[in-house]
Design a protein around this motif. Sequence first.
Motif, PDB file in Angstrom:
ATOM      1  N   SER A  68      30.129 177.035 -29.434  1.00 56.78           N
ATOM      2  CA  SER A  68      28.865 176.568 -30.221  1.00 56.78           C
ATOM      3  C   SER A  68      27.818 176.563 -29.151  1.00 56.78           C
ATOM      4  O   SER A  68      26.629 176.746 -29.685  1.00 56.78           O
ATOM      5  CB  SER A  68      29.273 175.238 -30.621  1.00 56.78           C
ATOM      6  N   ALA A  69      27.865 176.257 -27.997  1.00 55.47           N
ATOM      7  CA  ALA A  69      26.832 176.164 -26.922  1.00 55.47           C
ATOM      8  C   ALA A  69      26.190 177.376 -26.980  1.00 55.47           C
ATOM      9  O   ALA A  69      25.059 177.385 -26.700  1.00 55.47           O
ATOM     10  CB  ALA A  69      27.133 175.689 -25.563  1.00 55.47           C
ATOM     11  N   ALA A  70      26.874 178.627 -26.928  1.00 57.41           N
ATOM     12  CA  ALA A  70      26.095 179.873 -26.975  1.00 57.41           C
ATOM     13  C   ALA A  70      25.081 179.993 -28.117  1.00 57.41           C
ATOM     14  O   ALA A  70      24.099 180.819 -27.951  1.00 57.41           O
ATOM     15  CB  ALA A  70      27.280 181.039 -27.120  1.00 57.41           C
ATOM     16  N   SER A  71      25.397 179.225 -29.378  1.00 55.50           N
ATOM     17  CA  SER A  71      24.260 179.546 -30.361  1.00 55.50           C
ATOM     18  C   SER A  71      23.103 178.804 -29.765  1.00 55.50           C
ATOM     19  O   SER A  71      22.069 178.483 -30.675  1.00 55.50           O
ATOM     20  CB  SER A  71      24.839 179.184 -31.530  1.00 55.50           C
ATOM     21  N   LEU A  72      23.068 177.828 -28.943  1.00 55.82           N
ATOM     22  CA  LEU A  72      21.842 177.071 -28.475  1.00 55.82           C
ATOM     23  C   LEU A  72      20.643 177.961 -27.636  1.00 55.82           C
ATOM     24  O   LEU A  72      19.451 177.451 -27.728  1.00 55.82           O
ATOM     25  CB  LEU A  72      22.190 176.037 -27.291  1.00 55.82           C
ATOM     26  N   VAL A  73      20.968 179.133 -27.403  1.00 58.39           N
ATOM     27  CA  VAL A  73      20.171 179.853 -26.591  1.00 58.39           C
ATOM     28  C   VAL A  73      18.955 179.991 -27.545  1.00 58.39           C
ATOM     29  O   VAL A  73      19.327 180.808 -28.812  1.00 58.39           O
ATOM     30  CB  VAL A  73      20.917 181.087 -25.983  1.00 58.39           C
ATOM     31  N   GLY A  74      17.765 180.202 -27.115  1.00 59.77           N
ATOM     32  CA  GLY A  74      16.526 180.099 -27.807  1.00 59.77           C
ATOM     33  C   GLY A  74      15.396 178.954 -27.932  1.00 59.77           C
ATOM     34  O   GLY A  74      15.821 178.297 -27.089  1.00 59.77           O
ATOM     35  N   ASN A  75      14.689 179.043 -28.547  1.00 63.45           N
ATOM     36  CA  ASN A  75      13.619 178.147 -28.800  1.00 63.45           C
ATOM     37  C   ASN A  75      13.955 176.913 -29.944  1.00 63.45           C
ATOM     38  O   ASN A  75      14.334 177.196 -31.046  1.00 63.45           O
ATOM     39  CB  ASN A  75      12.231 178.355 -29.143  1.00 63.45           C
ATOM     40  N   TRP A  76      13.798 175.531 -29.550  1.00 61.86           N
ATOM     41  CA  TRP A  76      14.119 174.562 -30.393  1.00 61.86           C
ATOM     42  C   TRP A  76      12.708 173.664 -30.399  1.00 61.86           C
ATOM     43  O   TRP A  76      12.163 173.051 -29.496  1.00 61.86           O
ATOM     44  CB  TRP A  76      15.234 173.846 -29.860  1.00 61.86           C
ATOM     45  N   ASP A  77      12.233 173.467 -31.823  1.00 57.89           N
ATOM     46  CA  ASP A  77      10.769 172.699 -32.039  1.00 57.89           C
ATOM     47  C   ASP A  77      11.311 171.368 -32.257  1.00 57.89           C
ATOM     48  O   ASP A  77      12.029 171.040 -33.414  1.00 57.89           O
ATOM     49  CB  ASP A  77      10.299 173.435 -32.926  1.00 57.89           C
ATOM     50  N   LEU A  78      10.610 170.357 -31.775  1.00 61.71           N
ATOM     51  CA  LEU A  78      10.851 168.920 -32.654  1.00 61.71           C
ATOM     52  C   LEU A  78      10.080 168.835 -33.957  1.00 61.71           C
ATOM     53  O   LEU A  78       9.061 169.231 -34.053  1.00 61.71           O
ATOM     54  CB  LEU A  78      10.363 168.087 -31.489  1.00 61.71           C
ATOM     55  N   ALA A  79      10.893 168.067 -34.736  1.00 63.05           N
ATOM     56  CA  ALA A  79      10.344 167.927 -36.090  1.00 63.05           C
ATOM     57  C   ALA A  79      10.758 166.376 -36.428  1.00 63.05           C
ATOM     58  O   ALA A  79      11.630 166.052 -35.704  1.00 63.05           O
ATOM     59  CB  ALA A  79      10.781 168.764 -37.004  1.00 63.05           C
ATOM     60  N   SER A  80      10.215 166.061 -37.514  1.00 59.06           N
ATOM     61  CA  SER A  80      10.628 164.467 -37.754  1.00 59.06           C
ATOM     62  C   SER A  80      10.719 164.608 -39.527  1.00 59.06           C
ATOM     63  O   SER A  80       9.759 165.231 -40.000  1.00 59.06           O
ATOM     64  CB  SER A  80       9.862 163.543 -37.345  1.00 59.06           C
ATOM     65  N   ASP A  81      11.292 163.664 -40.062  1.00 57.62           N
ATOM     66  CA  ASP A  81      11.567 163.417 -41.309  1.00 57.62           C
ATOM     67  C   ASP A  81      11.141 161.807 -41.573  1.00 57.62           C
ATOM     68  O   ASP A  81      12.278 161.109 -41.194  1.00 57.62           O
ATOM     69  CB  ASP A  81      12.420 163.945 -42.082  1.00 57.62           C
ATOM     70  N   PRO A  82      10.237 161.267 -41.972  1.00 52.80           N
ATOM     71  CA  PRO A  82       8.918 162.170 -42.522  1.00 52.80           C
ATOM     72  C   PRO A  82       8.276 162.580 -41.469  1.00 52.80           C
ATOM     73  O   PRO A  82       8.197 162.081 -40.114  1.00 52.80           O
ATOM     74  CB  PRO A  82       8.167 160.983 -43.293  1.00 52.80           C
ATOM     75  N   PRO A  83       7.436 163.651 -41.586  1.00 51.27           N
ATOM     76  CA  PRO A  83       6.455 164.202 -40.688  1.00 51.27           C
ATOM     77  C   PRO A  83       5.403 163.033 -39.998  1.00 51.27           C
ATOM     78  O   PRO A  83       5.273 162.066 -40.682  1.00 51.27           O
ATOM     79  CB  PRO A  83       5.764 165.218 -41.362  1.00 51.27           C
TER      80      PRO A  83
END
Length: 158
Positions: A41-56
Motif C-alpha cells: 500500500s505504501a507504494a501507492s503513496l508516491v505523488g502529491n497529496w492536497d489538504l481538503a476539508s469537509d465542510p470546506p
Amino acid sequence: MSSSRLLIILICAAAPLSCARGNSGSGDPERSEVPTPAAQSAASLVGNWDLASDPPLPPPGLHMSFTVDSVDGATYYGRLSHYFSGNVGGDLSAFKPFTGSMGDDGSVEFRADMTDPDMLGIVVVGLWQPDTIRVNQLVVGPDTLSARSERIWLLLKG
C-alpha cells in the motif's frame, strides 16, 4: 534388498528433510521477500497529496500539499510542497523533509519538523484508502486543527 527398493526408501526418507531445510526456494539468496500489506500500500503513496476539508474552509482558507517522493517497504519519504494560510505563503525551506510509516491496517503517520528546533512543525496521522487519507489528527504549529470542530480533514491524491 534390491538397489531400486533401497533407492525408493532413501528418496522417501529424504523428501521431508529437504522441505524442512527450505529447499523449496527459501534458501535461495536471489529470492525476494514477500512484501507486507503495508509495503504494497505504501507504494501507492508516491505523488502529491492536497489538504481538503469537509465542510470546506471559508476563503481564503488553508492550502497545504505534501509530496511523497519515494518508498522503501512500509516507510515513505516526502516533503511539504505547498503552504498558504489565508493569503500568506509559508516558507517551504523552513520545513525539513519527512519520513513516514504505514501500518498493515493502512494507518499513516508523518511529522514535517521545522528547521528551527524552537518552532513546531506539522503532524499528520490518518487512515489510508486509495487516493484518500482520512486525517484523524492534524497539528499545524501550536494548533491541533482536527480537534477544533466537526470538520473532517482529508489528504487527496492530486
